[in-house]
Write an enzyme that holds these catalytic residues in place. Structure first.
Site, PDB file in Angstrom:
ATOM      1  N   MET A  16      45.004  -2.575  30.828  1.00 33.43           N
ATOM      2  CA  MET A  16      46.223  -2.916  31.323  1.00 33.43           C
ATOM      3  C   MET A  16      46.506  -2.762  32.829  1.00 33.43           C
ATOM      4  SD  MET A  16      48.001  -0.686  28.252  1.00 33.43           S
ATOM      5  CE  MET A  16      46.658   0.080  27.806  1.00 33.43           C
ATOM      6  N   ASP A  31      42.320   3.211  26.995  1.00 35.23           N
ATOM      7  CA  ASP A  31      43.692   2.597  27.508  1.00 35.23           C
ATOM      8  C   ASP A  31      43.662   2.840  28.942  1.00 35.23           C
ATOM      9  OD1 ASP A  31      45.186   1.341  25.380  1.00 35.23           O
ATOM     10  OD2 ASP A  31      45.573   3.655  24.927  1.00 35.23           O
ATOM     11  N   MET A  85      45.335   1.924  32.658  1.00 32.60           N
ATOM     12  CA  MET A  85      46.480   1.535  33.295  1.00 32.60           C
ATOM     13  C   MET A  85      46.671   1.696  34.603  1.00 32.60           C
ATOM     14  SD  MET A  85      48.919   3.287  30.609  1.00 32.60           S
ATOM     15  CE  MET A  85      48.744   3.286  28.735  1.00 32.60           C
ATOM     16  N   HIS A 131      39.394   3.884  21.248  1.00 35.19           N
ATOM     17  CA  HIS A 131      40.381   2.887  22.177  1.00 35.19           C
ATOM     18  C   HIS A 131      40.454   3.608  23.416  1.00 35.19           C
ATOM     19  CE1 HIS A 131      43.088  -0.545  22.593  1.00 35.19           C
ATOM     20  NE2 HIS A 131      43.856   0.391  23.154  1.00 35.19           N
ATOM     21  N   SER A 158      43.281   5.902  19.864  1.00 32.62           N
ATOM     22  CA  SER A 158      43.331   5.774  21.233  1.00 32.62           C
ATOM     23  C   SER A 158      42.920   7.321  22.058  1.00 32.62           C
ATOM     24  CB  SER A 158      44.650   5.156  21.531  1.00 32.62           C
ATOM     25  OG  SER A 158      44.970   5.353  22.819  1.00 32.62           O
ATOM     26  N   ASP A 192      48.305  -2.437  18.113  1.00 30.36           N
ATOM     27  CA  ASP A 192      48.455  -1.269  19.003  1.00 30.36           C
ATOM     28  C   ASP A 192      49.603  -0.915  19.368  1.00 30.36           C
ATOM     29  OD1 ASP A 192      47.946   0.570  21.014  1.00 30.36           O
ATOM     30  OD2 ASP A 192      46.754  -0.589  22.270  1.00 30.36           O
ATOM     31  N   MET A 203      50.103  -6.461  20.766  1.00 31.89           N
ATOM     32  CA  MET A 203      50.775  -5.258  21.131  1.00 31.89           C
ATOM     33  C   MET A 203      52.163  -4.916  20.521  1.00 31.89           C
ATOM     34  SD  MET A 203      49.134  -3.539  23.528  1.00 31.89           S
ATOM     35  CE  MET A 203      50.260  -2.054  23.427  1.00 31.89           C
ATOM     36  N   HIS A 222      40.905  -1.278  26.811  1.00 23.68           N
ATOM     37  CA  HIS A 222      42.137  -2.147  26.834  1.00 23.68           C
ATOM     38  C   HIS A 222      42.342  -2.037  28.159  1.00 23.68           C
ATOM     39  CE1 HIS A 222      46.714  -2.550  25.436  1.00 23.68           C
ATOM     40  NE2 HIS A 222      46.110  -3.627  25.903  1.00 23.68           N
TER      41      HIS A 222
HETATM   42  C1  DX5 Z   1      50.200   1.663  24.935  1.00 26.00           C
HETATM   43  C2  DX5 Z   1      48.587   1.757  24.451  1.00 26.00           C
HETATM   44  C3  DX5 Z   1      48.156   2.235  23.104  1.00 26.00           C
HETATM   45  C4  DX5 Z   1      48.715   3.667  22.959  1.00 26.00           C
HETATM   46  C5  DX5 Z   1      49.049   3.786  20.928  1.00 26.00           C
HETATM   47  O1  DX5 Z   1      50.137   0.948  25.836  1.00 26.00           O
HETATM   48  O2  DX5 Z   1      47.954   0.671  24.668  1.00 26.00           O
HETATM   49  O3  DX5 Z   1      47.013   2.075  22.791  1.00 26.00           O
HETATM   50  O4  DX5 Z   1      48.016   4.408  23.235  1.00 26.00           O
HETATM   51  O5  DX5 Z   1      49.318   5.044  21.123  1.00 26.00           O
HETATM   52  P1  DX5 Z   1      50.316   5.233  19.811  1.00 26.00           P
HETATM   53  O6  DX5 Z   1      49.525   4.996  18.509  1.00 26.00           O
HETATM   54  O7  DX5 Z   1      50.663   6.682  19.943  1.00 26.00           O
HETATM   55  O8  DX5 Z   1      51.639   4.240  19.778  1.00 26.00           O
HETATM   56 ZN    ZN Z   2      45.959   0.057  24.039  1.00 24.60          ZN
END
Ligand code: DX5
Ligand code: ZN
Length: 224
Positions: free
Chosen positions: A67, A34, A36, A32, A7, A174, A136, A65
């Protein structure tokens, strides 16, 4: 096949290119991404401009991903800017069948994710529509959190459910995956492993090499 999806949220954005090149040199299956929106989760990360920059510096598939609330609004944009896999959240999307159809129409693989508090059984009506299911293992929103142990059973339950339906779809995990729990999540049935901190904090190449060895060892053990 077990796949690694680091990620980029855990990278230093001022040197994102260098972080990604190091991961590519060590060998990663995907990155990955992320996304948000400060609404679906209490944090804002990045969006389309980062996708465009990232796409220019790697040929490695991008595992996006989302979110964000009503992710359907942005599927076309993320596909256009180079997503290979697009994952939406069960809790954020009004019409999951339409979302999967749109993702496929855009030429991407479709993923469906559930938060730690959402029961695995809600996925059953969508098993044939999606290519990957993301469990998750922390509350979405932030990197660097601790793995929630109660989520291990959700991985096992989902792998069993997929088996019962004769499906070998990908299960992605994840959040909070470390050297301590990696074997446990593989054993539970996950095969796409997202890692932020565990890859990008410290020596990136050494971290990736370590996890690749664990994957190989695990796969060899299963063949015997
Ligand atoms: C959290 C994200 C993850 C996060 C994982 O909302 O979806 O992808 O970046 O990071 P680590 O591996 O540090 O928990
Ligand atoms: Zn993620």
């Amino acid at each position: 096949m077990i796949q690694l999806s680091p990620s980029i949220l855990a990278a230093d954005f001022a040197c994102l290119g260098s972080y990604m090149r190091q991961a590519d040199a060590a060998g990663t299956d995907m990155f990955h991404v992320d996304v948000m929106d400060g609404m679906f989760v209490p944090n804002i990360s990045f969006g389309i401009p980062i996708m465009e920059s990232v796409k220019k510096i790697t040929h490695t598939p991008l595992d996006v991903h989302l979110m964000i609330v009503q992710p359907e609004r942005y599927i076309r944009e993320f596909a256009r800017t180079g997503a290979d896999v697009i994952t939406v959240h069960y809790e954020a999307c009004d019409d999951l069948n339409a979302a999967a159809a749109l993702i496929h129409e855009c030429g991407c693989r479709a993923g469906l994710s559930i938060k730690p508090g959402t029961d695995t059984s809600v996925l059953e009506p969508f098993l044939d529509e999606y290519d990957m299911f993301l469990i998750m293992t922390v509350e979405p929103g932030f990197g660097g959190q601790k793995y929630m142990n109660k989520c291990t059973k959700k991985i096992t339950d989902l792998r069993q459910l997929l088996n019962e339906h004769g499906l070998s779809s990908d299960i992605e995990v994840d959040g909070g995956i470390t050297r301590e729990n990696i074997r446990m999540v593989l054993e539970a049935g996950a095969n796409v492993i997202v890692m932020g901190s565990s890859v990008f904090k410290g020596d990136i190449q050494e971290n990736i090499k370590y996890y690749r060895n664990v994957f190989e060892e695990y796969e060899r053990g299963r063949e015997q």
